[in-house]
Write an enzyme that holds these catalytic residues in place. Structure first.
Site, mmCIF file in Angstrom:
data_model
loop_
_atom_site.group_PDB
_atom_site.id
_atom_site.type_symbol
_atom_site.label_atom_id
_atom_site.label_comp_id
_atom_site.label_asym_id
_atom_site.label_seq_id
_atom_site.Cartn_x
_atom_site.Cartn_y
_atom_site.Cartn_z
ATOM 1 C CG ASP A 68 -3.130 -10.012 -9.403
ATOM 2 O OD1 ASP A 68 -4.312 -10.143 -9.022
ATOM 3 O OD2 ASP A 68 -2.501 -8.946 -9.313
ATOM 4 C CD GLN A 121 6.067 -9.146 -5.419
ATOM 5 O OE1 GLN A 121 6.490 -8.299 -6.189
ATOM 6 N NE2 GLN A 121 4.900 -9.042 -4.822
ATOM 7 C CD GLU A 158 2.063 -7.246 -6.906
ATOM 8 O OE1 GLU A 158 2.996 -7.645 -6.174
ATOM 9 O OE2 GLU A 158 1.177 -6.487 -6.493
ATOM 10 N NE ARG A 172 -5.242 -8.443 -7.059
ATOM 11 C CZ ARG A 172 -4.355 -7.643 -6.506
ATOM 12 N NH1 ARG A 172 -4.629 -7.052 -5.361
ATOM 13 N NH2 ARG A 172 -3.195 -7.427 -7.085
ATOM 14 C CG PHE A 205 -1.915 -1.145 1.203
ATOM 15 C CD1 PHE A 205 -2.988 -1.211 0.334
ATOM 16 C CD2 PHE A 205 -1.702 -2.194 2.080
ATOM 17 C CE1 PHE A 205 -3.843 -2.297 0.342
ATOM 18 C CE2 PHE A 205 -2.552 -3.290 2.104
ATOM 19 C CZ PHE A 205 -3.624 -3.336 1.224
ATOM 20 C CB SER A 206 4.355 2.020 -0.167
ATOM 21 O OG SER A 206 4.906 1.150 -1.136
ATOM 22 N N GLY A 207 2.158 2.560 -2.865
ATOM 23 C CA GLY A 207 2.037 3.232 -4.152
ATOM 24 C C GLY A 207 2.979 2.724 -5.231
ATOM 25 C CE LYS A 208 5.287 -2.636 -3.645
ATOM 26 N NZ LYS A 208 4.432 -2.321 -2.493
#
EC number: 2.7.1.21
Length: 121
Positions: free
Chosen positions: A58, A100, A98, A60, A29-32
């Site tokens: 993912d 990672q 994403e 969503r 939630f830091s805006g990446k």
């Protein structure tokens, strides 16, 4: 490991193609994702051909990646980055959301940067 066959260029060669790898770091939630979207949009405005890749598992937001404030951008889903290497070779800027989750992230980014691409992770 390289996904494409590149001609060998000596490090001192003035004709060496130079790309770059930009890494966006931060906690949840830091805006990446918002920053990734902002950087890719700046390149699009400057008329660079861009590709955004998202992790395929993912699901969503279907075929786009999204920020927590629901801004979306079209993205190519993949589980392995080597599977989209040919598409990536056709653009100047590659955004990876994403990063990672991709086991081949390091090799892919290094290979693409060595072909002159700007890779944003």
């Amino acid at each position: 490991m390289s996904y494409i066959n590149l001609p060998t260029v000596l490090p001192i060669s003035p004709s060496k193609t130079r790309g770059q790898i930009q890494v966006i770091l931060g906690p949840m939630f830091s805006g990446k994702s918002t920053e990734l979207m902002r950087r890719v949009r700046r390149f699009q405005i400057a008329q660079y051909k861009c590709l955004v890749i998202k992790y395929a598992k993912d699901t969503r937001y279907s075929n786009s990646f999204s920020t927590h404030d629901r801004n979306t951008m079209d993205a190519l889903p993949a589980c392995m980055l080597k599977d989209v290497a040919q598409e990536a070779l056709g653009v100047a800027v590659i955004g990876i959301d994403e990063g990672q989750f991709f086991p081949d992230i390091v090799d892919f980014c290094e290979t693409m940067a060595n072909t002159g691409k700007t890779v944003i992770v």
